[in-house]
Scaffold this active site. Sequence first.
Site, PDB file in Angstrom:
ATOM      1  N   GLU A  48      -1.331   6.830  13.312  1.00  0.00           N
ATOM      2  CA  GLU A  48      -1.555   5.511  14.121  1.00  0.00           C
ATOM      3  C   GLU A  48      -0.830   4.511  13.010  1.00  0.00           C
ATOM      4  O   GLU A  48      -0.606   4.288  11.777  1.00  0.00           O
ATOM      5  CB  GLU A  48      -3.533   5.350  13.563  1.00  0.00           C
ATOM      6  CG  GLU A  48      -3.465   4.084  14.045  1.00  0.00           C
ATOM      7  CD  GLU A  48      -5.315   3.658  12.666  1.00  0.00           C
ATOM      8  OE1 GLU A  48      -5.587   4.552  12.633  1.00  0.00           O
ATOM      9  OE2 GLU A  48      -4.893   2.243  12.885  1.00  0.00           O
ATOM     10  N   ARG A  52       0.818  -5.058  11.851  1.00  0.00           N
ATOM     11  CA  ARG A  52       0.547  -5.540  10.331  1.00  0.00           C
ATOM     12  C   ARG A  52       1.984  -5.355   9.937  1.00  0.00           C
ATOM     13  O   ARG A  52       1.999  -6.648   8.591  1.00  0.00           O
ATOM     14  CB  ARG A  52      -0.300  -4.411   9.348  1.00  0.00           C
ATOM     15  CG  ARG A  52      -1.791  -4.437   9.992  1.00  0.00           C
ATOM     16  CD  ARG A  52      -1.961  -3.253   8.561  1.00  0.00           C
ATOM     17  NE  ARG A  52      -3.739  -2.838   9.380  1.00  0.00           N
ATOM     18  CZ  ARG A  52      -4.407  -2.000   8.924  1.00  0.00           C
ATOM     19  NH1 ARG A  52      -4.442  -2.586   7.793  1.00  0.00           N
ATOM     20  NH2 ARG A  52      -5.422  -1.540   9.757  1.00  0.00           N
ATOM     21  N   LYS A 136     -14.514   4.306  16.153  1.00  0.00           N
ATOM     22  CA  LYS A 136     -14.028   4.274  14.955  1.00  0.00           C
ATOM     23  C   LYS A 136     -15.103   3.217  14.011  1.00  0.00           C
ATOM     24  O   LYS A 136     -15.344   2.406  14.915  1.00  0.00           O
ATOM     25  CB  LYS A 136     -12.584   3.426  14.643  1.00  0.00           C
ATOM     26  CG  LYS A 136     -12.276   2.413  13.600  1.00  0.00           C
ATOM     27  CD  LYS A 136     -11.279   2.347  13.401  1.00  0.00           C
ATOM     28  CE  LYS A 136     -10.927   1.275  12.490  1.00  0.00           C
ATOM     29  NZ  LYS A 136      -9.292   0.818  12.099  1.00  0.00           N
TER      30      LYS A 136
HETATM   31  C1  3PG Z   1      -7.450   0.629   8.412  1.00  0.00           C
HETATM   32  O1  3PG Z   1      -6.299  -0.327   7.625  1.00  0.00           O
HETATM   33  O2  3PG Z   1      -8.126   0.775   9.398  1.00  0.00           O
HETATM   34  C2  3PG Z   1      -8.095   1.394   7.295  1.00  0.00           C
HETATM   35  O3  3PG Z   1      -9.019  -0.099   6.381  1.00  0.00           O
HETATM   36  C3  3PG Z   1      -7.543   2.131   6.901  1.00  0.00           C
HETATM   37  O4  3PG Z   1      -8.145   1.821   5.157  1.00  0.00           O
HETATM   38  P1  3PG Z   1      -8.176   2.821   3.878  1.00  0.00           P
HETATM   39  O5  3PG Z   1      -6.891   2.365   3.315  1.00  0.00           O
HETATM   40  O6  3PG Z   1      -9.149   2.594   2.742  1.00  0.00           O
HETATM   41  O7  3PG Z   1      -7.342   4.480   4.035  1.00  0.00           O
END
Ligand code: 3PG
Length: 215
Positions: A48, A52, A136
């Site tokens: 994934e 961003r 999710k």
């Molecule tokens: C995301 O960005 O989908 C989640 O916030 C990932 O979260 P994490 O950085 O706590 O794994």
Amino acid sequence: MAVTTTPMLTALQVMQDAPVIPVIVLNDVAHAVPMARALVAGGIRMLEVTLRTPQALACMEAIAKEVPGAVVGAGTVRSPADAAAAAKAGAQFAVSPGYTRAVGQACRDHGLSLLPGVATGSDIMMAQEDGYTELKFFPAMQAGGPAMLKAWSGPFFDVKFCPTGGVTPANALDFLSLTNVACVGGSWLVPADALAQGDWRRLESMAREASHLSR
Ligand code: 3PG
């Protein structure tokens, strides 16, 4: 009007391929291919790449073209335009932090299987109304953690979740041991410092560990 395209793989296939879906933030296109090769070598194929950074789409395109063992997905899909751009860049699945009907429709139009983000019972019911049963749970730790998923297993007995947000190697098994959890998502598999250092061996070994987490 776009023609609905059948996704090449289902959301359940995306979730069942490995215990962890890495949530990846890439700032440098040069990192994309070696990172993907390292994760695939460690047993993690569903990748994934989050929308961003300005480089995200180019990174997806590079992985889709050059790493045949990888399946590229787009994370942080928040609009129909995001879905269209991700599909064009070679993504096969999409992950969204929330759910709107327009995003769902765009994903169907572009042949992307979608893991819609949910955090409440109403979110789940909206997504189910549109045919989604693999969701999710985001942000998982902040929104109630494993206890929330246990509570949902009653009324939403027919839904499988991918909890994401605050999941770590230390708590991943608390989620993965639940009957309504198919996999978890997490950014820990691709740390920014490993990318900056080009430490692909570290990524591979972290992926290998993650791919052996039991469910
Ligand atoms: C995301 O960005 O989908 C989640 O916030 C990932 O979260 P994490 O950085 O706590 O794994």
